[in-house]
Design an enzyme around this catalytic site. Structure first.
Site, PDB file in Angstrom:
ATOM      1  N   HIS A   1      -1.856  -5.556   1.681  1.00 51.14           N
ATOM      2  CA  HIS A   1      -3.158  -6.214   1.533  1.00 51.14           C
ATOM      3  C   HIS A   1      -2.937  -7.616   0.989  1.00 51.14           C
ATOM      4  CE1 HIS A   1      -7.279  -6.992   0.224  1.00 51.14           C
ATOM      5  NE2 HIS A   1      -6.732  -7.466  -0.886  1.00 51.14           N
TER       6      HIS A   1
ATOM      7  N   ARG B   1       2.798  -6.519   9.517  1.00 54.28           N
ATOM      8  CA  ARG B   1       2.020  -5.439  10.135  1.00 54.28           C
ATOM      9  C   ARG B   1       2.504  -5.143  11.552  1.00 54.28           C
ATOM     10  NH1 ARG B   1      -3.541  -7.718   7.510  1.00 54.28           N
ATOM     11  NH2 ARG B   1      -3.668  -6.326   5.700  1.00 54.28           N
TER      12      ARG B   1
ATOM     13  N   ASN C   1      -1.831  -0.120   7.062  1.00 48.69           N
ATOM     14  CA  ASN C   1      -1.274  -1.397   7.544  1.00 48.69           C
ATOM     15  C   ASN C   1      -0.367  -2.064   6.499  1.00 48.69           C
ATOM     16  OD1 ASN C   1      -3.254  -2.196   5.810  1.00 48.69           O
ATOM     17  ND2 ASN C   1      -4.376  -3.469   7.270  1.00 48.69           N
TER      18      ASN C   1
ATOM     19  N   ARG D   1      -1.502 -14.285   4.298  1.00 52.60           N
ATOM     20  CA  ARG D   1      -2.189 -13.655   5.434  1.00 52.60           C
ATOM     21  C   ARG D   1      -1.420 -13.867   6.737  1.00 52.60           C
ATOM     22  NH1 ARG D   1      -6.818 -11.450   4.313  1.00 52.60           N
ATOM     23  NH2 ARG D   1      -7.810 -11.719   6.342  1.00 52.60           N
TER      24      ARG D   1
ATOM     25  N   TYR E   1     -12.302  -1.981  -3.487  1.00 53.29           N
ATOM     26  CA  TYR E   1     -12.763  -2.266  -2.121  1.00 53.29           C
ATOM     27  C   TYR E   1     -14.292  -2.191  -2.012  1.00 53.29           C
ATOM     28  CZ  TYR E   1      -8.167  -2.316   0.212  1.00 53.29           C
ATOM     29  OH  TYR E   1      -6.903  -2.642   0.661  1.00 53.29           O
TER      30      TYR E   1
ATOM     31  N   GLU F   1      -9.878 -10.087  -7.308  1.00 57.38           N
ATOM     32  CA  GLU F   1      -8.804  -9.095  -7.149  1.00 57.38           C
ATOM     33  C   GLU F   1      -7.699  -9.277  -8.199  1.00 57.38           C
ATOM     34  OE1 GLU F   1      -7.637  -9.277  -3.014  1.00 57.38           O
ATOM     35  OE2 GLU F   1      -9.558  -8.441  -2.365  1.00 57.38           O
TER      36      GLU F   1
ATOM     37  N   LYS G   1       0.828  -1.210   0.000  1.00 58.92           N
ATOM     38  CA  LYS G   1       0.000   0.000   0.000  1.00 58.92           C
ATOM     39  C   LYS G   1       0.869   1.270   0.000  1.00 58.92           C
ATOM     40  CE  LYS G   1      -3.747  -2.317   2.496  1.00 58.92           C
ATOM     41  NZ  LYS G   1      -4.755  -2.188   3.564  1.00 58.92           N
TER      42      LYS G   1
ATOM     43  N   PHE H   1     -15.282   3.197   7.443  1.00 59.64           N
ATOM     44  CA  PHE H   1     -13.928   3.586   7.054  1.00 59.64           C
ATOM     45  C   PHE H   1     -13.727   3.631   5.541  1.00 59.64           C
ATOM     46  CE2 PHE H   1     -13.905  -1.012   8.080  1.00 59.64           C
ATOM     47  CZ  PHE H   1     -13.471  -1.555   6.870  1.00 59.64           C
TER      48      PHE H   1
HETATM   49  P1  CMP Z   1      -7.062  -4.793   3.902  1.00 61.08           P
HETATM   50  O1  CMP Z   1      -6.532  -6.116   4.259  1.00 61.08           O
HETATM   51  O2  CMP Z   1      -6.532  -4.104   2.694  1.00 61.08           O
HETATM   52  O3  CMP Z   1      -8.654  -4.897   3.768  1.00 61.08           O
HETATM   53  C1  CMP Z   1      -9.507  -3.808   3.985  1.00 61.08           C
HETATM   54  C2  CMP Z   1      -8.796  -2.640   4.586  1.00 61.08           C
HETATM   55  O4  CMP Z   1      -9.643  -1.730   5.256  1.00 61.08           O
HETATM   56  C3  CMP Z   1      -7.861  -3.126   5.675  1.00 61.08           C
HETATM   57  O5  CMP Z   1      -6.775  -3.827   5.141  1.00 61.08           O
HETATM   58  C4  CMP Z   1      -7.526  -1.826   6.366  1.00 61.08           C
HETATM   59  O6  CMP Z   1      -6.568  -1.064   5.636  1.00 61.08           O
HETATM   60  C5  CMP Z   1      -8.873  -1.124   6.292  1.00 61.08           C
HETATM   61  N1  CMP Z   1      -9.645  -1.305   7.533  1.00 61.08           N
HETATM   62  C6  CMP Z   1     -10.183  -2.412   8.014  1.00 61.08           C
HETATM   63  N2  CMP Z   1     -10.838  -2.188   9.179  1.00 61.08           N
HETATM   64  C7  CMP Z   1     -10.683  -0.870   9.417  1.00 61.08           C
HETATM   65  C8  CMP Z   1     -11.119  -0.028  10.444  1.00 61.08           C
HETATM   66  N3  CMP Z   1     -11.853  -0.470  11.478  1.00 61.08           N
HETATM   67  N4  CMP Z   1     -10.778   1.272  10.383  1.00 61.08           N
HETATM   68  C9  CMP Z   1     -10.056   1.737   9.339  1.00 61.08           C
HETATM   69  N5  CMP Z   1      -9.623   0.967   8.311  1.00 61.08           N
HETATM   70  C10 CMP Z   1      -9.914  -0.319   8.358  1.00 61.08           C
END
Ligand code: CMP
Length: 143
Positions: free
Chosen positions: A115, A102, A112, A85, A49, A126, A9, A57
């Site tokens: 992905h 992470r 984070n 993962r 997404y 995806e 990211k 969010f």
């Molecule tokens: P990712 O694995 O890319 O999948 C969805 C993304 O949404 C996740 O990583 C985070 O970057 C974001 N995300 C998930 N939960 C939250 C949350 N509670 N608040 C903000 N961002 C979130």
């Protein structure tokens, strides 16, 4: 052999972690079979997404994902989805296990670093979102 999609990211590319993320995948016997660097537009991030479109969010996440370059990869290997993962760690870095990407590098639950697809179904969506069949250098595709 399973395929999954992973993204370094914008926070990961800003922090110079492209090589570190790929090194961890390769070190776990996974192969990078497709790769590109891309600046997502806001609407491209929203479409990627879309499964989260009703989450609180969503707007912030798609702003962040369109704020700088991402490195998008297809990774192949045995149990690639769960392996990636495990290497990434929990979405929330406060809950991520020691030694995960992470835990080591993420600033918060949104920023984070990386992905990874969470199921066969999402991996298929995806991968197809970013790559066409000719761009996937999987072992069987040239037989
Ligand atoms: P990712 O694995 O890319 O999948 C969805 C993304 O949404 C996740 O990583 C985070 O970057 C974001 N995300 C998930 N939960 C939250 C949350 N509670 N608040 C903000 N961002 C979130």
């Amino acid at each position: 052999m399973e395929k999954t999609l992973s993204i370094v990211k914008p926070d990961g590319t800003t922090k110079n972690l492209i090589g570190e993320v790929l090194r961890r995948f390769e070190g776990a016997n996974l192969r990078v079979i497709a790769l590109k660097m891309i600046n997502l537009s806001k609407s491209e991030a929203e479409a990627f997404y879309s499964v989260h479109k009703d989450k609180p969010f969503f707007s912030s996440l798609t702003d962040f994902m369109s704020s700088g370059p991402c490195v998008v990869t297809v990774v192949e290997g045995e149990s690639a989805i769960s392996k990636v993962r495990e290497i990434m760690g929990a979405t929330n870095p406060d809950e991520a296990a020691e030694g995960t990407i992470r835990k080591d590098y993420a600033s918060d639950i949104e920023r984070n670093i990386v992905h990874g697809s969470d199921s066969l179904e999402s991996a298929s969506f995806e991968i197809n979102y970013f790559f066409n069949a000719l761009e996937l250098n999987d072992r069987n595709s040239r037989d």
